[in-house]
Structure formats: structure tokens, C-alpha cells
Design a protein around this motif. Structure first.
Motif, PDB file in Angstrom:
ATOM      1  N   GLY A 163       0.751  -1.367   0.024  1.00 13.72           N
ATOM      2  CA  GLY A 163      -0.098   0.483   0.204  1.00 13.72           C
ATOM      3  C   GLY A 163       1.185   1.919   0.284  1.00 13.72           C
ATOM      4  N   GLN A 164       2.077   1.303   0.602  1.00 13.14           N
ATOM      5  CA  GLN A 164       3.029   2.381   0.622  1.00 13.14           C
ATOM      6  C   GLN A 164       3.159   2.692  -0.600  1.00 13.14           C
ATOM      7  OE1 GLN A 164       2.896   4.325   3.193  1.00 13.14           O
ATOM      8  NE2 GLN A 164       4.565   5.651   3.016  1.00 13.14           N
ATOM      9  N   PHE A 165       4.135   1.559  -0.974  1.00 18.76           N
ATOM     10  CA  PHE A 165       4.647   1.806  -2.419  1.00 18.76           C
ATOM     11  C   PHE A 165       3.851   1.992  -3.938  1.00 18.76           C
ATOM     12  CE2 PHE A 165       8.006  -1.699  -0.449  1.00 18.76           C
ATOM     13  CZ  PHE A 165       8.656  -0.719  -0.819  1.00 18.76           C
ATOM     14  N   LEU A 166       2.260   2.020  -3.580  1.00 16.58           N
ATOM     15  CA  LEU A 166       1.304   2.400  -4.613  1.00 16.58           C
ATOM     16  C   LEU A 166       0.674   3.957  -3.851  1.00 16.58           C
ATOM     17  CD1 LEU A 166      -0.985  -0.963  -5.201  1.00 16.58           C
ATOM     18  CD2 LEU A 166       0.601   0.270  -5.969  1.00 16.58           C
ATOM     19  N   LYS A 167       0.633   3.860  -2.809  1.00 16.05           N
ATOM     20  CA  LYS A 167       0.513   5.733  -3.146  1.00 16.05           C
ATOM     21  C   LYS A 167       1.559   6.394  -3.504  1.00 16.05           C
ATOM     22  CE  LYS A 167      -1.572   5.300   1.701  1.00 16.05           C
ATOM     23  NZ  LYS A 167      -1.587   5.321   3.335  1.00 16.05           N
ATOM     24  N   ASN A 168       3.067   5.876  -3.329  1.00 16.62           N
ATOM     25  CA  ASN A 168       3.910   6.483  -3.394  1.00 16.62           C
ATOM     26  C   ASN A 168       4.558   6.781  -5.148  1.00 16.62           C
ATOM     27  OD1 ASN A 168       5.403   8.677  -1.099  1.00 16.62           O
ATOM     28  ND2 ASN A 168       4.607   6.341  -0.436  1.00 16.62           N
ATOM     29  N   GLY A 169       3.477   6.284  -5.679  1.00 21.47           N
ATOM     30  CA  GLY A 169       3.566   6.327  -7.433  1.00 21.47           C
ATOM     31  C   GLY A 169       4.261   4.956  -7.701  1.00 21.47           C
ATOM     32  N   PHE A 170       4.356   3.576  -7.061  1.00 22.72           N
ATOM     33  CA  PHE A 170       5.080   2.394  -8.114  1.00 22.72           C
ATOM     34  C   PHE A 170       3.965   1.750  -8.546  1.00 22.72           C
ATOM     35  CE2 PHE A 170       8.295   3.465  -5.108  1.00 22.72           C
ATOM     36  CZ  PHE A 170       9.836   2.741  -5.053  1.00 22.72           C
ATOM     37  N   LYS A 171       3.907   0.882  -9.440  1.00 23.53           N
ATOM     38  CA  LYS A 171       3.374   0.655 -10.052  1.00 23.53           C
ATOM     39  C   LYS A 171       3.317  -1.159 -10.256  1.00 23.53           C
ATOM     40  CE  LYS A 171       1.506   4.164 -12.554  1.00 23.53           C
ATOM     41  NZ  LYS A 171       0.363   4.486 -11.151  1.00 23.53           N
ATOM     42  N   THR A 172       3.090  -2.535 -10.041  1.00 17.59           N
ATOM     43  CA  THR A 172       2.926  -3.360  -9.766  1.00 17.59           C
ATOM     44  C   THR A 172       2.805  -3.855 -10.762  1.00 17.59           C
ATOM     45  OG1 THR A 172       1.307  -2.858  -7.714  1.00 17.59           O
ATOM     46  CG2 THR A 172       1.798  -5.544  -9.009  1.00 17.59           C
ATOM     47  N   GLU A 173       4.313  -4.577 -11.158  1.00 18.34           N
ATOM     48  CA  GLU A 173       4.328  -6.078 -12.455  1.00 18.34           C
ATOM     49  C   GLU A 173       4.097  -6.527 -12.479  1.00 18.34           C
ATOM     50  OE1 GLU A 173       8.411  -4.312 -14.539  1.00 18.34           O
ATOM     51  OE2 GLU A 173       7.705  -2.353 -14.187  1.00 18.34           O
ATOM     52  N   ARG A 174       4.498  -7.543 -10.940  1.00 16.98           N
ATOM     53  CA  ARG A 174       3.612  -8.516 -10.762  1.00 16.98           C
ATOM     54  C   ARG A 174       3.404  -9.094  -9.612  1.00 16.98           C
ATOM     55  NH1 ARG A 174       9.090 -11.989 -11.458  1.00 16.98           N
ATOM     56  NH2 ARG A 174       9.385 -11.712  -9.554  1.00 16.98           N
ATOM     57  N   LYS A 175       2.112  -9.212  -9.472  1.00 20.36           N
ATOM     58  CA  LYS A 175       0.947  -9.064  -8.275  1.00 20.36           C
ATOM     59  C   LYS A 175       1.608 -10.376  -7.561  1.00 20.36           C
ATOM     60  CE  LYS A 175      -1.819  -7.337  -4.768  1.00 20.36           C
ATOM     61  NZ  LYS A 175      -2.706  -6.519  -5.312  1.00 20.36           N
ATOM     62  N   GLN A 176       2.092 -11.235  -5.991  1.00 21.23           N
ATOM     63  CA  GLN A 176       2.338 -11.994  -5.541  1.00 21.23           C
ATOM     64  C   GLN A 176       2.128 -12.381  -4.190  1.00 21.23           C
ATOM     65  OE1 GLN A 176       4.922 -13.375  -9.141  1.00 21.23           O
ATOM     66  NE2 GLN A 176       4.406 -15.850  -8.006  1.00 21.23           N
ATOM     67  N   GLU A 177       2.648 -13.545  -3.604  1.00 22.53           N
ATOM     68  CA  GLU A 177       2.786 -13.352  -2.319  1.00 22.53           C
ATOM     69  C   GLU A 177       4.115 -11.875  -1.924  1.00 22.53           C
ATOM     70  OE1 GLU A 177       2.794 -13.677   2.015  1.00 22.53           O
ATOM     71  OE2 GLU A 177       1.340 -14.197  -0.094  1.00 22.53           O
ATOM     72  N   ILE A 178       4.755 -11.975  -2.622  1.00 27.49           N
ATOM     73  CA  ILE A 178       6.235 -10.964  -3.260  1.00 27.49           C
ATOM     74  C   ILE A 178       5.916 -10.477  -4.281  1.00 27.49           C
ATOM     75  CG2 ILE A 178       8.679 -10.279  -3.130  1.00 27.49           C
ATOM     76  CD1 ILE A 178       7.272 -11.631   0.078  1.00 27.49           C
ATOM     77  N   SER A 179       5.067  -8.843  -4.392  1.00 33.53           N
ATOM     78  CA  SER A 179       4.871  -8.402  -5.507  1.00 33.53           C
ATOM     79  C   SER A 179       6.475  -7.422  -6.164  1.00 33.53           C
ATOM     80  CB  SER A 179       3.276  -7.048  -5.314  1.00 33.53           C
ATOM     81  OG  SER A 179       2.973  -7.921  -4.716  1.00 33.53           O
TER      82      SER A 179
END
Length: 126
Positions: free
Chosen positions: A104-120
Motif C-alpha cells: 500500500g505504501q508503495f502504491l501511494k508513492n507512485g510505484f506500479k505493480t509489475e508482478r503481484k504475488q505473495e511477494i510483489s
């Protein structure tokens, strides 16, 4: 509250067992990761790390706050301190592998998910 640079061996000694139980990666020997520790009344209660992957690429690494100090804003203080230091290097990309607890903190700060799993795996192009 005080945030200061800490050595890997201190991070490993204080947090390795707990980190591993929460799927936070940490190696016993690591000469590449730099850390900031958050101290409250002299007690190390949290850490955050990063590595220089290339000339213009930084990887945010290992972050951890002791469970009884979570949801009090300490992770955010560590995040801001790490970002202030790393952005001075003028990176073009910051990447990270993160758990569901920190995504959540990463997404709030402009990061984009490239691979979402248990460890994204996330990236932010600057």
C-alpha cells in the motif's frame, strides 16, 4: 524518536528471525544494503534499507517495524527518510520486492505493480 544509519549486522541480530517469519528477505551477510534504523528511547524498533543496483537504479530493500510499534506512523518516517537520501542520487528507476503488508505504501508513492504475488515486484520511473 531518532533515525540514523545502522550496520547490517545490527539489523540481522535484532530482526532476522522475525523478518523471515513475515517473508521479509534478509541475508546473514550483506555488504551492499544500506540501512536506516528508527530508535525510540534508545531502542531499535524499525529499519529500512536500499541498494544501488546500477548507476541510475535503486532497489528499496528490507523494511521492518516491531509489531507492537506498527500503525503508529514509524514505517512512514522510515520511508520518508530513506526516500530523502536515495532521491539525492537522482535515480531514474526505483524498484522493490514487497510483501502485502507494505504494498500500500508503495502504491501511494507512485510505484506500479509489475508482478503481484505473495511477494510483489514494483517499479517507479522518475
Amino acid at each position: 524518536m531518532k533515525i540514523a544509519a545502522v550496520e547490517h549486522n545490527l539489523v540481522y541480530k535484532h530482526f532476522a528471525r522475525a523478518m523471515k517469519s513475515e517473508s521479509v528477505a534478509i541475508q546473514k551477510i550483506d555488504t551492499k544494503t544500506k540501512y536506516l534504523g528508527l530508535f525510540l528511547d534508545g531502542e531499535l524498533i524499525g529499519v529500512t534499507g536500499w541498494q544501488n543496483i546500477g548507476e541510475k537504479h535503486i532497489r528499496y530493500k528490507t523494511s521492518y517495524v516491531i509489531p507492537r510499534f506498527r500503525k503508529m506512523g514509524f514505517y512512514k518516517h522510515l520511508w520518508i527518510s530513506r526516500e530523502n537520501l536515495t532521491l539525492q542520487q537522482n535515480p531514474e528507476v526505483i524498484s522493490a520486492y514487497c510483501t502485502r503488508m507494505s504494498i500500500g505504501q508503495f502504491l501511494k508513492n507512485g510505484f506500479k505493480t509489475e508482478r503481484k504475488q505473495e511477494i510483489s515486484y514494483l517499479k517507479k520511473h522518475l
